[in-house]
Design a protein around this motif. Sequence first.
Motif, PDB file in Angstrom:
ATOM      1  N   PHE A 179       0.844  -1.204   0.000  1.00  0.00           N
ATOM      2  CA  PHE A 179       0.000   0.000   0.000  1.00  0.00           C
ATOM      3  C   PHE A 179       0.877   1.252   0.000  1.00  0.00           C
ATOM      4  CE2 PHE A 179      -2.535   3.253   2.117  1.00  0.00           C
ATOM      5  CZ  PHE A 179      -3.756   3.145   1.477  1.00  0.00           C
ATOM      6  N   ASP A 180       1.874   1.266   0.871  1.00  0.00           N
ATOM      7  CA  ASP A 180       2.734   2.448   0.956  1.00  0.00           C
ATOM      8  C   ASP A 180       3.497   2.685  -0.343  1.00  0.00           C
ATOM      9  OD1 ASP A 180       1.883   2.802   3.509  1.00  0.00           O
ATOM     10  OD2 ASP A 180       3.636   1.906   4.463  1.00  0.00           O
ATOM     11  N   PHE A 182       2.487   1.703  -3.518  1.00  0.00           N
ATOM     12  CA  PHE A 182       1.737   1.920  -4.750  1.00  0.00           C
ATOM     13  C   PHE A 182       0.419   2.681  -4.600  1.00  0.00           C
ATOM     14  CE2 PHE A 182       4.075  -2.138  -5.660  1.00  0.00           C
ATOM     15  CZ  PHE A 182       4.957  -1.588  -6.569  1.00  0.00           C
ATOM     16  N   ALA A 183      -0.146   2.750  -3.391  1.00  0.00           N
ATOM     17  CA  ALA A 183      -1.474   3.367  -3.259  1.00  0.00           C
ATOM     18  C   ALA A 183      -1.432   4.820  -3.710  1.00  0.00           C
ATOM     19  CB  ALA A 183      -1.952   3.274  -1.820  1.00  0.00           C
ATOM     20  N   GLY A 184      -2.378   5.180  -4.539  1.00  0.00           N
ATOM     21  CA  GLY A 184      -2.480   6.551  -5.009  1.00  0.00           C
ATOM     22  C   GLY A 184      -1.513   6.896  -6.120  1.00  0.00           C
ATOM     23  N   GLU A 185      -0.715   5.944  -6.572  1.00  0.00           N
ATOM     24  CA  GLU A 185       0.291   6.248  -7.597  1.00  0.00           C
ATOM     25  C   GLU A 185      -0.228   6.027  -9.014  1.00  0.00           C
ATOM     26  OE1 GLU A 185       3.185   7.605  -6.827  1.00  0.00           O
ATOM     27  OE2 GLU A 185       2.728   7.467  -4.688  1.00  0.00           O
TER      28      GLU A 185
ATOM     29  N   THR B 203      -9.714   7.292  -7.197  1.00  0.00           N
ATOM     30  CA  THR B 203      -9.636   6.378  -6.067  1.00  0.00           C
ATOM     31  C   THR B 203      -9.657   7.196  -4.782  1.00  0.00           C
ATOM     32  OG1 THR B 203      -7.219   6.428  -5.999  1.00  0.00           O
ATOM     33  CG2 THR B 203      -8.228   4.700  -7.332  1.00  0.00           C
ATOM     34  N   LEU B 205      -8.237   6.763  -0.720  1.00  0.00           N
ATOM     35  CA  LEU B 205      -7.437   5.915   0.170  1.00  0.00           C
ATOM     36  C   LEU B 205      -8.147   5.779   1.504  1.00  0.00           C
ATOM     37  CD1 LEU B 205      -3.836   7.335  -0.436  1.00  0.00           C
ATOM     38  CD2 LEU B 205      -5.047   5.557  -1.680  1.00  0.00           C
ATOM     39  N   ASN B 211      -5.459  -1.202   5.106  1.00  0.00           N
ATOM     40  CA  ASN B 211      -5.536  -0.104   4.148  1.00  0.00           C
ATOM     41  C   ASN B 211      -6.196  -0.576   2.866  1.00  0.00           C
ATOM     42  OD1 ASN B 211      -4.096   1.571   5.898  1.00  0.00           O
ATOM     43  ND2 ASN B 211      -2.150   0.762   5.148  1.00  0.00           N
ATOM     44  N   GLU B 213      -7.091   0.991  -1.240  1.00  0.00           N
ATOM     45  CA  GLU B 213      -7.270   2.048  -2.236  1.00  0.00           C
ATOM     46  C   GLU B 213      -8.568   1.710  -2.969  1.00  0.00           C
ATOM     47  OE1 GLU B 213      -4.140   2.557  -5.097  1.00  0.00           O
ATOM     48  OE2 GLU B 213      -4.885   4.529  -5.678  1.00  0.00           O
TER      49      GLU B 213
END
Lengths: 357, 478
Positions: A179-180, A182-185, B203, B205, B211, B213
């Motif tokens: 998550f750290d 790739f999330a939001g990338e 998306t 978060l 967690n 996404e």
Amino acid sequence: MKKIIRISFILMCLLPCLTGCRPKEKNTVVVFAAGSVITPMKAIEQAFEAENPDIDLQMEYHGSIQVIRHVTELKEPIDVVITADHALIPTLMYAVTNTETNQPYADWYIRFATNHLAVAYTDASRYQDEVNSENWYEVLSRPDVKVGIADPRFDAAGYRSFMVVKLAEEYYGDPDIFFDFFAGEFRSPVKTNDEDGLQVIHIPEIVETKPNSHIIMRGASIQLIALLESGDLDYAFEYESVIAQHDLNLVHLPDQLNMGEAAYQDYYDDVEVRLDFQRFQSVNPVFKGERIGYGITIPTNSSHQEDAERFISYLLGEKGRAIMLEYQHPLFEPAYGNNYDNIPASLKDYVVPEPND
Amino acid sequence: MKRVWLLSLGVIILLLAACTPAATPPVAEVVETEAAPVEEELTVLEIIGIDGTSEELTMSDIQAMEPDEGYAGIKSSTGEITPPATFKGVSLIRLAELVGPMEEGTGVNVVASDGYSITFSYNQLMNGDFIAYDPGTGDEKQEKPVLTPILAYEVDGADLDENRDGELRVAIISDEKNQVTDGHWSVKWVSKIEVRELTADWTVLLEGAINEEMDRATFESGAAPNCHQTIWVDEKNQEWIGIPLWLMVGRVDDEIKHDGPAFNDDLADAGYTVEVVAADGYSATFDSTRVKRNDNIIVAYLVNENPLDEDVFPLKLVGSDVSKKEAVGAIAEIKINFEGAVAEPTAEPTEAVVEEVTGPTLEGDLVIFGKVGEEMAFSVEDLKAIGDDTYTLEHPKKGAVDYNGVKVNDLLAMVAPAADATTMVLTASDGFSAEVDLSSLAGCDTCIIAFTDDGLMSALPGQESSAWVKFLSKIEIK
């Protein structure tokens, strides 16, 4: 008049030579190989042609999925296929029938080489003085660090890199690493889910990073090297052999993560990458986590079978192996033959049957 | 002597001529006595729209369309360059639009006759977002030329080589012969293009014990009428549709995401905080006891059945239990902070405990704070007392519009910005914000805070429309 007759006679004698005394044409053997073997293969090409002057090797390099696509979908006449993931051969060649011959595009392969994934960097990389095998995932997650990854739709190194990051969660006991990272990338997220202990990574149809993302994607891992050298990237997931060949710095990944150690096969197979869309007409590839194995085969429609076998014999023989090792590309000793019975007799001396074949 | 050589040469030519295959005899011209039946031209391209609409085109149909022409070349993944050649065809976007308009979030899947396919994103189709390389060096070009993906039928003035390329292939063209692109985009033997809705164009978060996404598709399926859809009608009779915040929190408050008791009441009773964060960092924080099973705090994605406006897209916090300041728009993140627990469990939801991450200390319809001599809060009445004149202002998009308002510079004079202040940050109650250089406002006699039916709005002639902030509630001087 005598002179005329003499000259005409000489010319008539020479005529056959003008048409028939050309040097014998070489047989061309077309080899399509994964980009990560480009450096040793260039040396092998040179050495092989020097010993086999009747054969001209024509080498071309691509991401492994693209290599096979040139055979099965672009229908190019290719005599030898070398992929960085042996599993692609049964998936994309055994399972696809050549409509011209009514045969599958391949019915055997040899798993002959392996590798280790690692993190490449240069002396100019951000935080290069603090990165190591224990904290690499934390350093590479920082938003100001540019990280290069090959596109998992085109290159085995790409989907293996995603596997490494997912496996790192279990190894380091931190469930947020993926998550750290790739999330939001990405514009469409790369998602994961747990299927009874199997960690499944879902690759979306569009793998596009958002503007200002710290993740940089390229079609093949070999393309990331130039970006590292130019300073456009701080770190990149690469094979150890490629890192050594380009004199880059590397962070060794633990054996549980580098995808190159037989002892950790059970660890690697906890992860799987799936493409969430139809990429090929007949198959929808699933990439299973396993020890890295390079595969080599001769497509069934090759028109230079014997010459192709001579090349593979050279590669798997003493001289070819020496060159591979000189370029720090690790090999299986012995190599493993899949569908052993179908392997050409001339190559069987170099292989043993796959353990589960 | 000369004759000797000429004679010899003649002998050779004759011998060589004798060795070449005989020329094909001329074919007698066939004169048709009857008109041959006209063969129907075959379809070479099928185009399928999102709703299933399809078009079948022959080569003549495609060639009758307005052509796009330019230079395209290829760089293989290992660096081999095929130099640019001239390609002619029709842009993928125009072909796709034969079956309906292309919109953000859609893409085009290009399929070869053998089933191989690759999908081009909206961004690639509309903005030519490809990596371009210098054809000479193979290096990535820092300044990208304008690139257009086309379906080509001609190269260097001739039909494509059918054996190599098929009748149609993709080429990424530019006006100048100065770029090549990655080979994997150049699909050959193209027989079909499909316009697709690509699942996630946004998306959010979710961060907590686990967690996630969450993409648009997942959110929308959760907000379906048979799932967790919740509707709230505001005082302007606008209907907002979304999912209650507590259900979003329930996905990540513990390991149970959906099935069974997704929302953990015990944890909520024990206390934690939920921070709802906008893309620009604005946030509002809620106590867990307030969020717990509260259907009046809603994460909305539709208003009157339409997606939200650009300034609050894709999600906005709304509901009868959401104050103006808490109505965070453009939500990018929802975070549970277990360490920030502040409230003891209570039987009934308690009064809101709202924690602003950053902001003024005073309250009012408009607060000016930051690098100022004196932070000030104003009610609308206060502002009208300072100034309430009519101005005809040139809106960058709407043109001339009449507004009533108070001059910005009069308000700035009252709060006395610090000497080193450079920027004014205008923030709306929904979280949207825009920055303006203070220097650009100097001497602007028509820059005002306007009184509108929707509340306060900055009306700043000469500034971009994004600086005309509706629902204005805060001005920070930086």
